[in-house]
Write a protein that holds these residues in place. Structure first.
Motif, PDB file in Angstrom:
ATOM      1  N   ALA A 223      58.049  77.766  45.187  1.00 29.00           N
ATOM      2  CA  ALA A 223      57.972  79.199  45.437  1.00 29.00           C
ATOM      3  C   ALA A 223      56.513  79.580  45.680  1.00 29.00           C
ATOM      4  O   ALA A 223      55.587  78.790  45.434  1.00 29.00           O
ATOM      5  CB  ALA A 223      58.537  79.970  44.250  1.00 29.00           C
ATOM      6  N   TRP A 224      56.293  80.822  46.165  1.00 26.16           N
ATOM      7  CA  TRP A 224      54.929  81.262  46.457  1.00 26.16           C
ATOM      8  C   TRP A 224      54.034  81.192  45.233  1.00 26.16           C
ATOM      9  O   TRP A 224      52.868  80.809  45.323  1.00 26.16           O
ATOM     10  CB  TRP A 224      54.941  82.687  47.010  1.00 26.16           C
ATOM     11  CG  TRP A 224      54.933  82.699  48.507  1.00 26.16           C
ATOM     12  CD1 TRP A 224      55.993  82.861  49.331  1.00 26.16           C
ATOM     13  CD2 TRP A 224      53.792  82.499  49.362  1.00 26.16           C
ATOM     14  NE1 TRP A 224      55.595  82.775  50.644  1.00 26.16           N
ATOM     15  CE2 TRP A 224      54.257  82.565  50.701  1.00 26.16           C
ATOM     16  CE3 TRP A 224      52.442  82.279  49.126  1.00 26.16           C
ATOM     17  CZ2 TRP A 224      53.403  82.419  51.794  1.00 26.16           C
ATOM     18  CZ3 TRP A 224      51.595  82.122  50.225  1.00 26.16           C
ATOM     19  CH2 TRP A 224      52.080  82.189  51.536  1.00 26.16           C
ATOM     20  N   ALA A 225      54.571  81.572  44.074  1.00 26.71           N
ATOM     21  CA  ALA A 225      53.755  81.551  42.854  1.00 26.71           C
ATOM     22  C   ALA A 225      53.255  80.139  42.556  1.00 26.71           C
ATOM     23  O   ALA A 225      52.118  79.953  42.091  1.00 26.71           O
ATOM     24  CB  ALA A 225      54.566  82.098  41.677  1.00 26.71           C
ATOM     25  N   ASP A 226      54.094  79.156  42.832  1.00 29.25           N
ATOM     26  CA  ASP A 226      53.684  77.762  42.618  1.00 29.25           C
ATOM     27  C   ASP A 226      52.673  77.319  43.678  1.00 29.25           C
ATOM     28  O   ASP A 226      51.715  76.590  43.364  1.00 29.25           O
ATOM     29  CB  ASP A 226      54.905  76.845  42.646  1.00 29.25           C
ATOM     30  CG  ASP A 226      55.896  77.166  41.544  1.00 29.25           C
ATOM     31  OD1 ASP A 226      55.448  77.428  40.412  1.00 29.25           O
ATOM     32  OD2 ASP A 226      57.104  77.181  41.821  1.00 29.25           O
ATOM     33  N   LEU A 227      52.895  77.752  44.920  1.00 28.55           N
ATOM     34  CA  LEU A 227      51.944  77.401  45.971  1.00 28.55           C
ATOM     35  C   LEU A 227      50.546  77.905  45.635  1.00 28.55           C
ATOM     36  O   LEU A 227      49.554  77.195  45.816  1.00 28.55           O
ATOM     37  CB  LEU A 227      52.377  78.009  47.306  1.00 28.55           C
ATOM     38  CG  LEU A 227      53.330  77.240  48.211  1.00 28.55           C
ATOM     39  CD1 LEU A 227      53.505  77.999  49.525  1.00 28.55           C
ATOM     40  CD2 LEU A 227      52.845  75.827  48.472  1.00 28.55           C
ATOM     41  N   GLU A 228      50.479  79.129  45.179  1.00 30.95           N
ATOM     42  CA  GLU A 228      49.175  79.760  44.955  1.00 30.95           C
ATOM     43  C   GLU A 228      48.392  79.151  43.799  1.00 30.95           C
ATOM     44  O   GLU A 228      47.198  79.408  43.662  1.00 30.95           O
ATOM     45  CB  GLU A 228      49.369  81.259  44.739  1.00 30.95           C
ATOM     46  CG  GLU A 228      49.820  81.956  46.017  1.00 30.95           C
ATOM     47  CD  GLU A 228      50.117  83.426  45.834  1.00 30.95           C
ATOM     48  OE1 GLU A 228      49.942  84.198  46.784  1.00 30.95           O
ATOM     49  OE2 GLU A 228      50.516  83.805  44.705  1.00 30.95           O
ATOM     50  N   THR A 229      49.042  78.325  42.988  1.00 31.47           N
ATOM     51  CA  THR A 229      48.331  77.606  41.918  1.00 31.47           C
ATOM     52  C   THR A 229      48.134  76.131  42.263  1.00 31.47           C
ATOM     53  O   THR A 229      47.635  75.369  41.447  1.00 31.47           O
ATOM     54  CB  THR A 229      49.093  77.720  40.586  1.00 31.47           C
ATOM     55  OG1 THR A 229      50.409  77.146  40.738  1.00 31.47           O
ATOM     56  CG2 THR A 229      49.223  79.183  40.160  1.00 31.47           C
ATOM     57  N   ASP A 230      48.511  75.752  43.490  1.00 29.76           N
ATOM     58  CA  ASP A 230      48.436  74.361  43.917  1.00 29.76           C
ATOM     59  C   ASP A 230      47.102  74.125  44.626  1.00 29.76           C
ATOM     60  O   ASP A 230      46.826  74.743  45.663  1.00 29.76           O
ATOM     61  CB  ASP A 230      49.603  74.067  44.862  1.00 29.76           C
ATOM     62  CG  ASP A 230      49.681  72.605  45.281  1.00 29.76           C
ATOM     63  OD1 ASP A 230      48.727  71.848  45.028  1.00 29.76           O
ATOM     64  OD2 ASP A 230      50.697  72.221  45.884  1.00 29.76           O
ATOM     65  N   PRO A 231      46.267  73.229  44.122  1.00 26.24           N
ATOM     66  CA  PRO A 231      44.990  72.941  44.790  1.00 26.24           C
ATOM     67  C   PRO A 231      45.159  72.471  46.236  1.00 26.24           C
ATOM     68  O   PRO A 231      44.303  72.734  47.086  1.00 26.24           O
ATOM     69  CB  PRO A 231      44.371  71.844  43.922  1.00 26.24           C
ATOM     70  CG  PRO A 231      45.031  71.986  42.590  1.00 26.24           C
ATOM     71  CD  PRO A 231      46.414  72.473  42.871  1.00 26.24           C
ATOM     72  N   ALA A 232      46.277  71.783  46.535  1.00 32.00           N
ATOM     73  CA  ALA A 232      46.515  71.319  47.905  1.00 32.00           C
ATOM     74  C   ALA A 232      46.701  72.506  48.846  1.00 32.00           C
ATOM     75  O   ALA A 232      46.230  72.474  49.992  1.00 32.00           O
ATOM     76  CB  ALA A 232      47.738  70.405  47.946  1.00 32.00           C
ATOM     77  N   TRP A 233      47.372  73.551  48.384  1.00 31.47           N
ATOM     78  CA  TRP A 233      47.552  74.750  49.212  1.00 31.47           C
ATOM     79  C   TRP A 233      46.208  75.433  49.440  1.00 31.47           C
ATOM     80  O   TRP A 233      45.879  75.824  50.559  1.00 31.47           O
ATOM     81  CB  TRP A 233      48.535  75.714  48.546  1.00 31.47           C
ATOM     82  CG  TRP A 233      48.714  77.005  49.281  1.00 31.47           C
ATOM     83  CD1 TRP A 233      49.483  77.225  50.387  1.00 31.47           C
ATOM     84  CD2 TRP A 233      48.087  78.260  48.973  1.00 31.47           C
ATOM     85  NE1 TRP A 233      49.387  78.541  50.788  1.00 31.47           N
ATOM     86  CE2 TRP A 233      48.544  79.199  49.939  1.00 31.47           C
ATOM     87  CE3 TRP A 233      47.214  78.687  47.980  1.00 31.47           C
ATOM     88  CZ2 TRP A 233      48.138  80.531  49.929  1.00 31.47           C
ATOM     89  CZ3 TRP A 233      46.812  80.019  47.963  1.00 31.47           C
ATOM     90  CH2 TRP A 233      47.265  80.920  48.936  1.00 31.47           C
ATOM     91  N   ALA A 234      45.419  75.574  48.386  1.00 31.81           N
ATOM     92  CA  ALA A 234      44.107  76.213  48.526  1.00 31.81           C
ATOM     93  C   ALA A 234      43.222  75.450  49.501  1.00 31.81           C
ATOM     94  O   ALA A 234      42.525  76.046  50.329  1.00 31.81           O
ATOM     95  CB  ALA A 234      43.434  76.326  47.159  1.00 31.81           C
ATOM     96  N   SER A 235      43.270  74.130  49.432  1.00 29.17           N
ATOM     97  CA  SER A 235      42.482  73.307  50.351  1.00 29.17           C
ATOM     98  C   SER A 235      42.978  73.477  51.786  1.00 29.17           C
ATOM     99  O   SER A 235      42.172  73.593  52.723  1.00 29.17           O
ATOM    100  CB  SER A 235      42.569  71.838  49.934  1.00 29.17           C
ATOM    101  OG  SER A 235      41.927  71.008  50.868  1.00 29.17           O
ATOM    102  N   ALA A 236      44.295  73.516  51.968  1.00 30.01           N
ATOM    103  CA  ALA A 236      44.855  73.681  53.307  1.00 30.01           C
ATOM    104  C   ALA A 236      44.488  75.039  53.893  1.00 30.01           C
ATOM    105  O   ALA A 236      44.167  75.145  55.082  1.00 30.01           O
ATOM    106  CB  ALA A 236      46.374  73.517  53.248  1.00 30.01           C
ATOM    107  N   VAL A 237      44.523  76.077  53.083  1.00 30.22           N
ATOM    108  CA  VAL A 237      44.139  77.413  53.546  1.00 30.22           C
ATOM    109  C   VAL A 237      42.677  77.418  53.989  1.00 30.22           C
ATOM    110  O   VAL A 237      42.321  78.007  55.023  1.00 30.22           O
ATOM    111  CB  VAL A 237      44.374  78.462  52.433  1.00 30.22           C
ATOM    112  CG1 VAL A 237      43.754  79.803  52.811  1.00 30.22           C
ATOM    113  CG2 VAL A 237      45.865  78.625  52.170  1.00 30.22           C
ATOM    114  N   SER A 238      41.826  76.742  53.246  1.00 30.14           N
ATOM    115  CA  SER A 238      40.406  76.659  53.606  1.00 30.14           C
ATOM    116  C   SER A 238      40.213  75.947  54.941  1.00 30.14           C
ATOM    117  O   SER A 238      39.384  76.356  55.761  1.00 30.14           O
ATOM    118  CB  SER A 238      39.624  75.935  52.505  1.00 30.14           C
ATOM    119  OG  SER A 238      39.641  76.678  51.299  1.00 30.14           O
TER     120      SER A 238
END
Length: 348
Positions: free
Chosen positions: A318-333
């Motif tokens: 879910a979005w809440a899990d994505l937003e705490t995932d370092p892989a998602w943060a890195s991909a957004v960057s």
């Protein structure tokens, strides 16, 4: 109720009573969403959940979410750069371009799966010939081997996020100037030239098991007088025969201007179905969608149903899990950096 062969759209950000009835007709198999159907992530999640709850197995929910100018959901989603950005990066640093393609594939799919969307009509596997404004920077590159390589990594990233991919626009839309939304493009190149150039990325992705393909509303007149999406020569002899494609074939939108000279909506749908399409899209024309559903009432094809069932999205965070995932943060960057990189020269 099995999945039917028609994909329709909705008018707004929630379903009307009439649309609920429409989506329960046996001929419907999916819903394609547009920007008009999006208000917020929360609203979108509710809408997709309600669509899925109507049927078992649930209707497929799809969207055109490629990155760049073709990204229907923006506010609250990461802005994915146009795929030509990856092609330009590949010219400088192929290894990094491959890694970033996989990352962006995972990112766009993970965010869509977090709101329940089953799949995106992506990636574009057309070549950047430089003459097609409607393709432009949606294409990875001019060289087919680069398109195949980056397409492979993007699809792998999507699959890692629980989403299958649909490569488009077979056998290649990049070599014509006309926009099939507005006119019927005609490509005069001989088959051998297309085979050894534009077809190569599709050939690679088919060999690697891509689940979906969308043919172009383009006539390749040395091969057939019908557009690829209405041509059994292209879909049966070339795509399924020569290339060995086993997945689902989705027609491009049957309301596009390129299809108008081939008859009314039922006639267009039958041409696509008889050519080998498993699912036909009828967008922005409710009356046309009803006509197609009436014309195809009672149509069943267990093989097509099995191909389409593969397009259901798999379990995803879910979005809440994505937003705490370092892989998602890195991909957004990475996505932001590619969007901001002025050193990557893109085709228009």
């Amino acid at each position: 109720m099995p999945l039917g062969p028609v994909m329709v759209d909705l008018e707004g950000t929630s379903m009307t009573a009439w649309e609920r009835q429409l989506l329960q007709r046996p001929g419907v198999g999916g819903v394609i969403l547009f920007t008009r159907n999006f208000e917020s992530r929360e609203q979108l999640t509710t809408l997709v959940t309600e669509i899925h709850a109507l049927r078992d197995p649930h209707l497929l929910v799809a969207v055109d979410h490629e990155g760049g100018r073709v990204q229907r959901f923006r506010e609250g989603f990461t802005l994915v750069p146009p795929m030509a950005t990856l092609g330009a990066l590949h010219d400088q640093d192929p290894a990094t371009a491959r890694r970033h393609a996989r990352t962006l594939g995972w990112l766009l799919a993970a965010e869509l799966r977090a709101v329940g969307v089953d799949f995106s009509f992506a990636p574009v596997l057309d070549l950047a010939h430089g003459c097609s404004g409607v393709i432009g920077n949606r294409a990875f590159h001019r060289r087919p081997e680069v398109v195949g390589e980056l397409g492979h990594h993007l699809v792998a990233g999507m699959r890692a996020a629980g989403m299958e991919a649909v490569g488009k626009h077979f056998p290649g839309h990049g070599g014509v100037q006309a926009d099939s939304h507005l006119a019927l493009p005609v490509d005069h190149r001989p088959f051998d030239q297309i085979l050894h150039d534009d077809l190569q990325p599709f050939d690679r992705l088919v060999r690697e098991g891509i689940a979906g393909i969308m043919p172009a509303h383009v006539v390749y007149d040395p091969v057939d007088d019908l557009p690829a999406g209405f041509s059994s020569l292209w879909l049966q002899q070339v795509l399924r025969g020569r290339l060995g494609f086993k997945g689902a074939i989705f027609s491009d939108d049957l309301s596009m201007a390129a299809t108008e000279s081939f008859g009314d909506f039922p006639r267009r749908a039958r041409l696509a179905l008889e050519a080998g399409c498993d699912m036909m899209l009828v967008c922005n024309h409710p009356e046309g969608a009803l006509q197609v559903l009436d014309a195809l009432e009672g149509h069943t094809d267990p093989v097509s149903m099995a191909r389409l069932a593969r397009m259901h999205g798999r379990r995803a965070p879910a979005w809440a899990d994505l937003e705490t995932d370092p892989a998602w943060a890195s991909a957004v960057s990475i996505a932001r950096a590619l969007n901001d990189d002025k050193n990557l020269e893109l085709p228009v």
